[in-house]
Design an enzyme around this catalytic site. Sequence first.
Site, PDB file in Angstrom:
ATOM      1  N   HIS A 128     -69.848  15.116   6.441  1.00  0.00           N
ATOM      2  CA  HIS A 128     -69.672  13.755   6.107  1.00  0.00           C
ATOM      3  C   HIS A 128     -68.464  13.458   5.333  1.00  0.00           C
ATOM      4  O   HIS A 128     -67.830  15.069   4.782  1.00  0.00           O
ATOM      5  CB  HIS A 128     -70.896  13.500   4.884  1.00  0.00           C
ATOM      6  CG  HIS A 128     -70.274  11.760   4.456  1.00  0.00           C
ATOM      7  ND1 HIS A 128     -69.535  11.068   3.919  1.00  0.00           N
ATOM      8  CD2 HIS A 128     -71.600  10.789   5.482  1.00  0.00           C
ATOM      9  CE1 HIS A 128     -69.890   9.848   3.947  1.00  0.00           C
ATOM     10  NE2 HIS A 128     -71.345   9.868   4.285  1.00  0.00           N
TER      11      HIS A 128
ATOM     12  N   ARG B 263     -66.773   2.628   1.962  1.00  0.00           N
ATOM     13  CA  ARG B 263     -65.390   2.081   2.971  1.00  0.00           C
ATOM     14  C   ARG B 263     -66.745   0.741   3.820  1.00  0.00           C
ATOM     15  O   ARG B 263     -65.681  -0.151   4.711  1.00  0.00           O
ATOM     16  CB  ARG B 263     -66.067   3.228   4.075  1.00  0.00           C
ATOM     17  CG  ARG B 263     -64.588   4.396   3.636  1.00  0.00           C
ATOM     18  CD  ARG B 263     -64.500   5.735   4.658  1.00  0.00           C
ATOM     19  NE  ARG B 263     -65.970   5.841   4.001  1.00  0.00           N
ATOM     20  CZ  ARG B 263     -66.227   6.872   5.165  1.00  0.00           C
ATOM     21  NH1 ARG B 263     -65.992   6.703   6.302  1.00  0.00           N
ATOM     22  NH2 ARG B 263     -67.322   8.006   5.441  1.00  0.00           N
TER      23      ARG B 263
END
Lengths: 605, 248
Positions: free
Chosen positions: A236, A256
Amino acid sequence: MEAHEIFEHDVLIIGAGGAGLRAAIEASSTGLKVGLVCKSMLGKAHTVMAEGGIAAALANVDERDNWKVHFSDTMRGGHYINNWRMAQIHAKEAPDRVRELEAWGAVFDRTKDGRILQRNFGGHKYPRLAHVGDRTGLEMIRTLQDHGIHQGIDVHMEVTVVHLLKDGDRISGAVAYDRERGRFRVFHAKAVVLATGGIGRAFRITSNSWEYTGDGHALAYNAGADLIDMEFIQFHPTGMIWPPSVRGILVTEGVRGEGGILLNNKGERFLFGNIPDNYKAQTAADAEEGWRYVLGDKDAHRPPELLTRDHVARCIVQEIKEGRGSPHGGVFLDIAWIKEKLGNAEEHIKRKLPSMYHQFKQLAGLDITREPMEVGPTTHYVMGGVLVEADTQMSTVPGLFACGECGAGINGANRLGGNSLSDLLVLGQRAGQYAAKFAKDKGDTRVDEEEIDAAKREALAPFDRPVPDAGNAYQIQYELQDAMQDLVGIVRNGEEMERALVKIGELKEKAQKVGAVGNREYNPGWHTVLDLGNLLTVSEAVARSALERKESRGAQFRVDYPEKSEEWGKYNVTVRRGPDGSMQINRIPILEMPAELREIITQMG
Amino acid sequence: MAKTKFKIWRGNEKGGELEEYSTETSEGMVVLDAVHQIQAESANDLACRWNCKAGKCGSCSAEVNGMPKLMCMTRLDELPLEEGVTIEPIKTFPIIKDLVTDISWNYRAKQKIKPFKPRPPDNEDGSWTFYQEDIDRVQEFRKCIECFLCQNVCHVLREHHLEDEFIGPSALVYTAALEMHPLDTEDRLEDLKNANGIGYCNITKCCTQVCPEHITITDNAIIPLKERVVDRYYDPVARIWSKLTRRS
Ligand SMILES: Cc1cc2nc3c(=O)[nH]c(=O)nc-3n(C[C@H](O)[C@H](O)[C@H](O)COP(=O)(O)OP(=O)(O)OC[C@H]3O[C@@H](n4cnc5c(N)ncnc54)[C@H](O)[C@@H]3O)c2cc1C
Ligand code: SF4
Ligand code: SF4
Ligand code: FES
């Protein structure tokens, strides 16, 4: 050999995360006797940690979304070596599975018109993730748990399975010990579902807990089942990196999704300079368009921060390597900047990302509504797992099923965020349904007492072995994690992976000899010795599969084979235990996609 | 790097004592890191529970210097290290070993609560329409990570051990989440009053003070539930009214 307690179940489910719970609910709804075993207490499985959301094409936020778009996003994200049938089933059935959670009491965040709210996530064309702030996994596991405890399922908490029993070719049960007393339990079952999650503890920097030692992978492998896609480990892009003790803890992609941007130490949004060709048409041209997308402008394309995880992680590694990293060896993730755009940004961040706010405040002394975070890649998820049939989730061993993270196929070379939680529900439901059907159709099995005794003896062997001053089980585990992190990590090459295999071989020998101190009562030292065997098996499977695949695709990046190869796009790599006990690597051809699915992919662009 | 002294309770249901360990500590470390380090270095069989190491799973509850805490969210630099750090299991529940206690009662208490029972779906696809403002309160309760720290400090359980009569604050939070769920149609007031013993709570608010999820347990969950019980059972007008409305 001492006695053991015996439990009879029609269907035994190993693992009580989202997948195992969903499978158990389904199997027990058919009226069969279902047992559910887990290493931790109920409700504490990894699923509880999931943050960002569940992907399902509900089309509540953008009416253009439907299963076809979700299917094609999943295939693109997986670089087309996914099992297309599984991806199709998943995309089609996910909306019903999410609505079902609501019927069982889940309380998702709402749209203005009173429906389930959906958020943006990497690789998903439209806002698709049903969520509850950044604690979606908690909502999901609690809903399943609270529903499940009233279904008459026998739950065995803090019980660890160490061996699967067979009756001829067919699976017939499992041998386990309870953590509290260290006593054995033997489960007789007509069908067994593995839902044990992932293997993230094979790496040093990881978002995964102690449970993630690849038990299900290793149990299946030892029982003769095939594993597939083991070379694909998802790193990740955003784990915490500072202070050192929190290294690896996840920072959800939801940051995000809510507008967070990635910056290097020059303050540049470096991803704008690095957009892969097959995503160019879907990605924003500039910061302004990216922000419009976050606000929900349907004409805008998504910002490059929401490219797929494999790509974003590699770009971060490159920034760091080329000297543009942050002070502690990461890059910056900034959500505070949205203050320029939103009047109530601080409150908005706290409402949409409460646990991120809390996590940074408490563990790093940093206020994410004011300052950028420092982040870097962390081991997160394994795409590889037990090879199963798409429709039924049955493995190559009759009566043995697998679902959730320990199953494989749906994600191909890279998983899209949010597709795990939905996969747990969709494929968990199917595994439960078909395991129940198998149990009904095929009837009773027998277990072999000698096999049981052998499994018990092996589990107790560590107490008869010495514990070296240097090199106890924990230290062997650290050595393995270092080797995997450094030699089979985000950037790979053949020579290093060969070295990793030599190291794994050495550690296997050490692990055979290492003992445990103390007695059998709740003894993590002993448990760690037993888990180590599984970790070594899965680590070897990862390294061997990665060596076999001589190309770069999705989560696998090899400097010695930096390009994607068309030829390799036709195969999956499988792992099987050979008759002599050695690990055998094979390739199986990917079945051709039916024309109508190919057509969908072409249409979606 | 500096060495820090830790006193960790070792033992089982038969008894035990604090044992001293010392280990290197560094910037940003939390109590759970130290426990893990000690486990790997010098006490391989030291029992403790954990999963997420990020305050999300509620596994690592313990008493740190006498305060009920999640070990994974308690930073060492918040504690006076000179005297050493004492780590003990939570006290209300029976000891299994070292820092691990038998918390299974909490699962049984929760099971006594009648499950969610939604009204029929509003829409054809089986979904419902309700709004964010309808669920803000419920979402507060659903943050509960079942760490049972509140159960641990509640005197009804800790001192009086009325486990058969009272389900405790975390189970009341769960009840409140169901009762205030906009879709729920179940009636749990009688159980609350009798089997689940809400009357035993005398609003000391100790539970609220320790909740790592900052759930306002007493004010937002327990008091409104108490009010509902009072309205139903002790207010004659309300009682008649509820009978009338239920019939119609
Ligand atoms: C921090 C974090 C955030 C994430 N966020 C998201 C997200 O937002 N969206 C998304 O889709 N995915 C997310 N993921 C991924 C996702 O959470 C996991 O892939 C998923 O929860 C795995 O579920 P599972 O049911 O397969 O296994 P788990 O939930 O991990 O459950 C495994 C179960 O198996 C049991 N078990 C294991 N071995 C044994 C054994 N030998 N004997 C008995 N029992 C055993 C364990 O005790 C446990 O009960 C996230 C992952 C992490 C780590
Ligand atoms: S407020 Fe009630 S439930 Fe909470 S600690 Fe006090 S008595 Fe127990
Ligand atoms: S209410 Fe708070 S203290 Fe009590 S169990 Fe839930 S999270 Fe823990
Ligand atoms: S380890 Fe999960 S809350 Fe502490």
